[in-house]
Structures are given as structure tokens and as C-alpha cells.
Design a protein around this motif. Structure first.
Motif, short mmCIF file in Angstrom:
data_model
loop_
_atom_site.label_atom_id
_atom_site.label_comp_id
_atom_site.label_asym_id
_atom_site.label_seq_id
_atom_site.Cartn_x
_atom_site.Cartn_y
_atom_site.Cartn_z
N GLY A 99 0.86 -1.10 0.03
CA GLY A 99 -0.15 0.01 0.16
C GLY A 99 0.96 1.17 0.15
O GLY A 99 2.07 1.36 -0.64
N LEU A 100 0.55 2.39 0.58
CA LEU A 100 1.22 3.57 0.68
C LEU A 100 2.59 3.38 1.44
O LEU A 100 2.55 2.55 2.32
N PRO A 101 3.46 4.28 0.82
CA PRO A 101 4.62 4.17 1.49
C PRO A 101 4.68 4.49 2.90
O PRO A 101 3.90 5.33 3.28
N LEU A 102 5.66 3.62 3.63
CA LEU A 102 5.62 3.92 5.16
C LEU A 102 6.85 4.26 5.72
O LEU A 102 7.86 3.53 5.28
N THR A 103 7.08 5.23 6.38
CA THR A 103 8.38 5.72 7.13
C THR A 103 8.24 5.47 8.54
O THR A 103 7.12 6.07 9.15
N VAL A 104 9.16 4.58 9.30
CA VAL A 104 9.12 4.70 10.71
C VAL A 104 10.28 5.16 11.36
O VAL A 104 11.41 4.84 10.71
N THR A 105 10.25 6.06 12.18
CA THR A 105 11.33 6.66 12.70
C THR A 105 10.82 7.12 14.36
O THR A 105 9.65 6.94 14.65
N SER A 106 11.93 7.41 15.04
CA SER A 106 11.51 7.85 16.43
C SER A 106 12.45 9.15 16.53
O SER A 106 13.57 9.36 16.30
N PRO A 107 11.82 10.21 17.27
CA PRO A 107 12.42 11.47 17.50
C PRO A 107 13.12 11.24 19.10
O PRO A 107 13.76 12.55 19.10
N GLY A 108 13.26 10.44 19.82
CA GLY A 108 13.83 10.48 20.91
C GLY A 108 12.78 11.04 22.06
O GLY A 108 11.88 11.36 21.83
N GLU A 109 13.53 11.12 23.32
CA GLU A 109 12.56 11.78 24.17
C GLU A 109 12.22 13.21 24.16
O GLU A 109 13.07 14.04 23.77
N PRO A 110 11.16 13.60 24.54
CA PRO A 110 10.54 15.05 24.31
C PRO A 110 11.52 15.77 25.47
O PRO A 110 11.65 15.55 26.45
N PRO A 111 11.91 17.08 24.94
CA PRO A 111 12.27 18.09 25.66
C PRO A 111 11.41 18.50 26.57
O PRO A 111 10.20 18.47 26.58
N ALA A 112 11.85 19.24 27.59
CA ALA A 112 10.98 20.00 28.85
C ALA A 112 10.07 20.97 28.03
O ALA A 112 10.46 21.70 27.05
N GLY A 113 8.66 20.76 28.35
CA GLY A 113 7.81 21.78 27.81
C GLY A 113 7.12 21.17 26.65
O GLY A 113 5.98 21.75 26.12
N TRP A 114 7.21 19.92 26.39
CA TRP A 114 6.64 19.24 25.28
C TRP A 114 5.91 17.88 25.72
O TRP A 114 6.50 17.32 26.63
N THR A 115 4.81 17.58 25.29
CA THR A 115 4.13 16.38 25.53
C THR A 115 4.90 15.52 24.45
O THR A 115 5.20 15.82 23.45
N GLY A 116 4.70 14.22 24.90
CA GLY A 116 5.25 13.25 23.85
C GLY A 116 4.88 13.16 22.89
O GLY A 116 5.30 13.24 21.50
#
Length: 401
Positions: A99-116
Motif C-alpha cells: 500500500g502507501l509508502p511507510l516511514t518509521v522513525t523515532s524522535p527520542g525523548e521530548p524536551p521539557a515543555g513538550w508532551t510526547g
């Protein structure tokens, strides 16, 4: 007139006002507005934030990959620090289903002030910008889409000139507690944010005369967002600490002059189970006090309001009958009848039996307890906790330099 009779009359008056003057929130005919398919289909990038979603991905991700979309589209699944193999499973599902192209990646832990979730969304949007899409579809990892979902969303946005088109996914209702709590959850949400006041024109959305109101909301499970509008509203940076991120997103877009539409879904379904009362309790209580801006006075007013609107009618009936106060019983019964009548359309939408309608006061009492518990957990330092993270209230979040 006794005090009990007066309170009963006040409750009935509140229900008559809700019935007629609250945007007809109880109607369930606000569906995707009239739409025409474009001559040239715009490109779309689908962003799926996911944290420990291996249990639901097999029922949701293949439906995204199988979208029957005539234009260019691809999917970005952002693995937000999962420990259950979410990312690997997503890749395996893509190999198996195509089906549609899929990219899987991870941004790492969120910095202070961001929700995950919003940190993951930001990472996905950053990746999508390289493709220069006209639209972004932000959808949760537990949402299954009908094959024509994406083309219907894009057609509606283009035809109506909307910058946000969001559908309230149909939640699962199989267990006893899901039947009691889930339809009421959507009913209360619509009462708080009447759909007709949000979107204005379009089929089933009224004449559009209220499109200029400040009422704005979206349903985070399915949000089609015009890329240009996201840039003007600085999404998601401007709402990076929002626990109720869907409503914050809609407000930010509308605050920048964008047009927002929200309605009930056909063909967009949540596959996440909430079999126990504990599961539903956590879903509601994690954000209920945030909805009240962490304000004790607003909490007190909410408790009084819920009691007056939902608990007084049945109490008036029983007290009136026991005390021989006919007027009190009649007033309470009339308010209870209006309440149940406004709930019936939502029960029909969820294909539930009519006899659940008179039980709405019991469900409202549960929501009252959930809201109070949300405040208690907040002051214990465990508020807005979800999947191993606890978020501070906005005024405790440091501003970016």
C-alpha cells in the motif's frame, strides 16, 4: 414554592435552554459536508504518533496503508519511545500488506515543555515538509480508516475551504462499561463544543452564521490539516505543552483566521478497547482537570453545574414522590425526560438500546467523580499522566528562549 421545587424548576429551565439554545448539540447529523472531488488531487502526508501501540496496530495501520487515494500520499509513523516493539511491527505490517509508502522513525525523548505526542507530531511534520504536501493527516495509532477516508477528508476540505477537517472517531462499545460511558463521552463533548458552532456551513452543519464564533475544537484521532494553516498557526510548537492538544490545535488555527470543521465520523473507528471502568476512568481523568484550566473555582462550578443539570432531575422525582410534592416530581420528571430525549440520537449513532437514555444521570455522576479525581491526582503530582509520563500544567512550563 419550596427550595426543592425551585431547584427542580431551575434544572428544567437549564434543560430547555440546552435543548434549544446550545447549537442543537444533541443532533448527530453533522457529518462530512457536501464535497466535490478535485480535478487534481493534492499531496498528503499522514503522521501517526505511536507509543506502545503494538496491541492495536494490526487493526489500524493496514487501513491507512490501504487508502484508495488518487493523489500522492505516504505515511510517517513516529515511534515515541515504545517498549513493546511498535516500530518493528509497523515495518512488518507494511511489508505484509503493502500500500502507501511507510516511514518509521523515532524522535527520542521530548524536551521539557513538550508532551510526547506533540513532540512526535513535530518530528513527523518536519519529515513531511521535505515532500511539500498540501495537507497533513494527523491520526492516532488506534484509528482504523475506511478505504475512502482520506479522499473524503481532502474533498471536504477543498470544497468547503476548510483549513481543518476533523472527524470524531466512533469509539468501541462492546463491554458493559463502554456502553454506559462511551456514548456519553461524545455527548458531553458535543455539549461543550457544539459542532454547528465550530464549522458553520456545509451539509448538516447549519447556515454558517455562527462560523465567526470563537468556539473551536477538533478530535485528535482524525485531523486533516492544511499545511499552510499549520505554518501560520505554528503547529505544533505553539501548543507544545497542551494535554488536550486537539482542541488547542483548532483554537490556534481558528485564531489565525483559519476555518475549522468538526463532526461525527462514518468509517473512522477507534479499535482501542476500554473493557473495564478503570480503563475509561483513566481516559477521562487524565485530562479532565486540564480542561478546567486547573482552576479550583471552575472545578467547583462544574461540580455544581453537573449536579444541577444531571442529578437534580431524578432526585426531584424520588423526593417529590416520597414527600407528596407533586410539582417537584413533575418538574424533575420533565427535566429527566428532556435529558433522555437529547441523549437518544447519540445512542442510535452508537447502535445502543434506548433504555440506556434514562441512565444518563448515573453516567454523569461517574464523570463528576472522574473530574474530581483528576483534580486530586493533579495536586498529588500525578495529573495528566499517560503511558509513563506526567505533564506539568502550562503555567509551570518554561518558555523557549
Amino acid at each position: 414554592m419550596t427550595v426543592v421545587t425551585f431547584v427542580s424548576a431551575l434544572s428544567l429551565a437549564a434543560w430547555l435552554w440546552l435543548l434549544l439554545a446550545r447549537g442543537f448539540f444533541w443532533r448527530t447529523d453533522v457529518r462530512l459536508p457536501a464535497r466535490e472531488e478535485p480535478a487534481v488531487w493534492p499531496s498528503v502526508c499522514v503522521v501517526v504518533p505511536a507509543r506502545d501501540e503494538a496491541a492495536v496496530l494490526p487493526a489500524s495501520l493496514p487501513s491507512l496503508l490501504a487508502q484508495d487515494y488518487p493523489g500522492r500520499a505516504e505515511v510517517f509513523l513516529i515511534d515515541d519511545g515504545s517498549t513493546d516493539g511498535t516500530g518493528g511491527l509497523a515495518c512488518e505490517l507494511a511489508r505484509r500488506h503493502g500500500g502507501l509508502p511507510l516511514t518509521v522513525t523515532s524522535p527520542g525523548e521530548p524536551p521539557a515543555g513538550w508532551t510526547g505526542k506533540l513532540w512526535a507530531v513535530r518530528h513527523g511534520i518536519d519529515l513531511a515538509r521535505a515532500r511539500e504536501p498540501e495537507y497533513l493527516l494527523l491520526t492516532d495509532a488506534d484509528i482504523a480508516h475506511a478505504p475512502d477516508s482520506l479522499r473524503a477528508l481532502v474533498s471536504a476540505a477543498g470544497t468547503g475551504g476548510f483549513d481543518v477537517v476533523s472527524q470524531m472517531a466512533r469509539l468501541r462499545v462492546e463491554s458493559l462499561w463502554e456502553r454506559l460511558v462511551v456514548p456519553a463521552f461524545v455527548y458531553f463533548f458535543a455539549q461543550l463544543y457544539p459542532f454547528r458552532w465550530i464549522g458553520g456551513g456545509g451539509a448538516g452543519a447549519g447556515s454558517g452564521r455562527r462560523n465567526g464564533t470563537r468556539t473551536a475544537a477538533a478530535a485528535g484521532g482524525c485531523v486533516l490539516l492544511r499545511t499552510g494553516a499549520a505554518e501560520r498557526a505554528r503547529i505544533p510548537d505553539a501548543i507544545r505543552h497542551a494535554v488536550i492538544d486537539d482542541v488547542a490545535l483548532a483554537r490556534a488555527v481558528k485564531g489565525c483566521g483559519g476555518r475549522v470543521w468538526l463532526g461525527l465520523a462514518d468509517g473512522v473507528d477507534s479499535v482501542r478497547p476500554y473493557p473495564r471502568l478503570h480503563d475509561l476512568w483513566r481516559m477521562v481523568s487524565r485530562s479532565a482537570y486540564a480542561q478546567l484550566r486547573h482552576n479550583p473555582l471552575v472545578l467547583a462550578g462544574t461540580v455544581v453545574g453537573l449536579a444541577l443539570v444531571y442529578l437534580v432531575p431524578p432526585a426531584s422525582v424520588f423526593v417529590g414522590l416520597a414527600a407528596g410534592q407533586g410539582a417537584t416530581a413533575v418538574l424533575g420528571g420533565a427535566a429527566w425526560l428532556v435529558m433522555a430525549g437529547t441523549y437518544l440520537p447519540m445512542l442510535r449513532y452508537y447502535r445502543q438500546p434506548w433504555w440506556l437514555a434514562p441512565l444518563l444521570p448515573f453516567t454523569a455522576f461517574l464523570y463528576l467523580l472522574m473530574t474530581v479525581d483528576s483534580a486530586v491526582q493533579h495536586y498529588r503530582g500525578r495529573g495528566a499522566a499517560w503511558k509513563g509520563r506526567t505533564y506539568a500544567r502550562p503555567d509551570a512550563v518554561p518558555e523557549e528562549g
